[in-house]
Design a protein around this motif. Structure first.
Motif, mmCIF file in Angstrom:
data_model
loop_
_atom_site.group_PDB
_atom_site.id
_atom_site.type_symbol
_atom_site.label_atom_id
_atom_site.label_comp_id
_atom_site.label_asym_id
_atom_site.label_seq_id
_atom_site.Cartn_x
_atom_site.Cartn_y
_atom_site.Cartn_z
ATOM 1 N N THR A 471 1.178 -1.215 -0.330
ATOM 2 C CA THR A 471 -0.259 -0.113 -0.198
ATOM 3 C C THR A 471 0.812 1.285 0.013
ATOM 4 O O THR A 471 0.348 2.456 -0.611
ATOM 5 N N HIS A 472 1.856 1.538 0.508
ATOM 6 C CA HIS A 472 2.728 2.549 0.881
ATOM 7 C C HIS A 472 4.329 1.902 -0.412
ATOM 8 O O HIS A 472 5.077 3.584 -0.610
ATOM 9 N N GLN A 473 3.783 1.840 -1.597
ATOM 10 C CA GLN A 473 5.420 1.163 -3.095
ATOM 11 C C GLN A 473 4.756 3.025 -3.834
ATOM 12 O O GLN A 473 3.572 3.065 -3.750
ATOM 13 N N ILE A 474 5.792 3.092 -3.768
ATOM 14 C CA ILE A 474 5.673 4.387 -5.396
ATOM 15 C C ILE A 474 5.400 3.845 -6.410
ATOM 16 O O ILE A 474 6.455 2.480 -6.684
ATOM 17 N N ARG A 475 4.746 4.589 -7.203
ATOM 18 C CA ARG A 475 3.793 3.713 -8.517
ATOM 19 C C ARG A 475 4.233 4.272 -9.732
ATOM 20 O O ARG A 475 3.967 4.586 -10.465
#
Length: 495
Positions: A471-475
């Motif tokens: 949920t916190h990952q950079i996309r």
């Protein structure tokens, strides 16, 4: 009470450096204490502390002659000249309220500031005079104004207002933070705490604008509190180019200037720094790589944390080598606590409110005297403080969880090939995602095509994402070729 700060100084020096409650007592004290020592230089002429005190007394006589009631607001619209420095000291020690205006202020902003902050008189640099033509009900005076006679410092109540400084952080409209003499002088006193002997040991340059609390307190008054020599700076770019000639031993600067110096040292060698022994950095995020770069050149690198609302200095880190990501320990005579993750502080260094803005004041000052800093922080077991984010910058995920952009930015700043990074929320195909913009440290990629730079950044993002929950990952990743928009203190502006 921790001896962290008191143990930095030799005992005999600490005993010579009293806390003084007003700017008047401060000016009178350093005029006598360091009478024959060099105080201020424009690179051509140098005056002693006794001569500085005499000139400030003549400025006070001129100001008193204006017939303004004590406590009136007086602005200074100048660069970091000898005039500006003397006026700052004279206005405050004469019992008036000083407001140092940024040199880059355009005409309409100047008019608006004078109206908003009830400026009764303004001392103006000659080249800025055309910008004052439309001012009404304000006495406009040349910055060079000085009387032939002297006037003593006023008898000042420590709880009366000494200065109003612009503050606005990285977002929002600037406000006027009101600092009493007591608060201002606590900030000034905190500047004495540096590693090793400090009295008469250093040569400073007034590189940071005096309109910024960091330049006025940590720079200017930090120099005068310890009897050191200050060089004026009317053109930052030109002055930085003269470092090998001026040969400062201590610089109070923001990380952006640190990067410039590091680049110049790479071009011309460490000798470009001349006699530099110490850097005190702040007012923006300080990447650990800067500690490494300057420590390798034999420069003691220190930094800290503060707000305009806390008279600049809240904490300081003299152990940057062992604690490179900490903003240090809380200065003496302050209280601090973490409330729901937010740092709250209390002490006589706190501002008394935002000028004519009781609503904004009530948002940050509690009825029992605590300042809500707005910064998410934690202490480690040794009392070192770490910033983990800024409340107003939090990203709210679709599941309701909060994500701190600053926490996600930290591993980027730890990378030696990244100059700056900004994490924010963006939309991709109509869906909110966490995005990052990265400004590479281009000298690290000298001679390489931009495709390799992009590949490096994307690989770095992949490594960071591997440490994060899904949920916190950079996309979304943007590699910048131009600098970020920045605030007056060279922080990345979150727009």
């Amino acid at each position: 009470m921790s001896n962290y700060f008191y143990d930095m100084l030799p005992k005999e020096e600490l005993e010579r450096l009293p806390y003084l409650p007003t700017m008047g007592k401060f000016v009178d004290w350093f005029t006598k204490e360091y009478a024959d020592s060099p105080a201020l230089s424009d690179q051509t002429n140098t005056i002693t502390y006794k001569e500085l005190g005499q000139r400030v007394a003549r400025r006070r006589a001129f100001i008193n002659g204006l017939g303004l009631p004590k406590g009136s607001h007086i602005a200074v619209f100048d660069r970091n000249s000898q005039d500006a420095i003397e006026l700052y000291l004279a206005i405050t020690s004469a019992g008036y309220v000083v407001m140092m205006l940024p040199a880059q202020l355009p005409e309409m902003a100047l008019i608006g500031s004078c109206m908003k902050f009830d400026i009764a008189a303004i001392f103006v640099r000659e080249e800025f005079m055309p910008l004052t033509a439309k001012l009404q009900n304000v006495k406009v005076l040349p910055a060079a104004s000085i009387a032939d006679t002297e006037a003593p410092s006023a008898d000042i109540d420590p709880d009366s207002t000494a200065a109003i400084f612009f503050t606005g952080g990285t977002t929002g409209q600037p406000k006027g933070a009101v600092l009493t003499h007591r608060a201002l002088m606590r900030g000034n006193y905190n500047t004495i705490f540096k590693p090793g002997p400090i009295i008469g040991q250093h040569r400073y340059i007034a590189l940071l604008p005096l309109s910024h609390v960091f330049g006025a307190i940590a720079g200017l008054c930090g120099c005068f509190y310890s009897g050191n020599l200050m060089f004026t700076c009317e053109d930052m770019k030109a002055t930085i180019g003269k470092l090998p000639v001026i040969r400062p031993t201590l610089l109070v600067i923001v990380p952006g200037i640190c990067d410039i110096l590091a680049g110049l040292c790479k071009m011309y060698g460490p000798q470009f720094l001349g006699s530099l022994k110490m850097i005190i950095s702040g007012a923006a995020n300080v990447p650990p790589r800067l500690t490494e770069v300057f420590s390798k050149m034999g420069v003691t690198f220190t930094f800290g944390y503060g707000l305009t609302e806390t008279a600049n200095l809240t904490s300081a880190n003299a152990d940057a080598i062992t604690h490179p990501t900490s903003i240090g320990k809380i200065y003496p005579e302050q209280e601090a606590k973490i409330v729901d993750g937010e740092l709250w502080v209390k002490g006589d260094n706190l501002f008394s409110g935002y000028y004519k803005d009781p609503e904004k004041t009530a948002e940050v000052l509690t009825p029992d005297g605590w300042l809500r800093t707005g910064d998410l922080c934690r202490f480690d077991e040794d009392g070192f403080l770490y910033i983990t984010g800024r409340i107003k910058n939090l990203i709210i995920l679709p599941n309701g969880e909060n994500v701190s952009p600053e926490a996600l930015e930290e591993p980027f700043y730890a990378d030696s090939c990244v100059r700056d990074a900004m994490v924010k929320e963006e939309e991709v195909n109509g869906q909110p995602v966490i995005a990052v913009e990265v400004l590479p440290l281009m000298p690290a990629f000298e001679g390489k095509p931009f495709e390799e730079v992009e590949a490096y950044v994307n690989n770095l993002v992949a490594k960071i994402n591997a440490t994060l929950p899904t949920t916190h990952q950079i996309r979304k990743v943007t590699v910048r070729t131009e600098d970020f928009k920045r605030t007056g203190s060279m922080k990345v502006a979150r727009v």
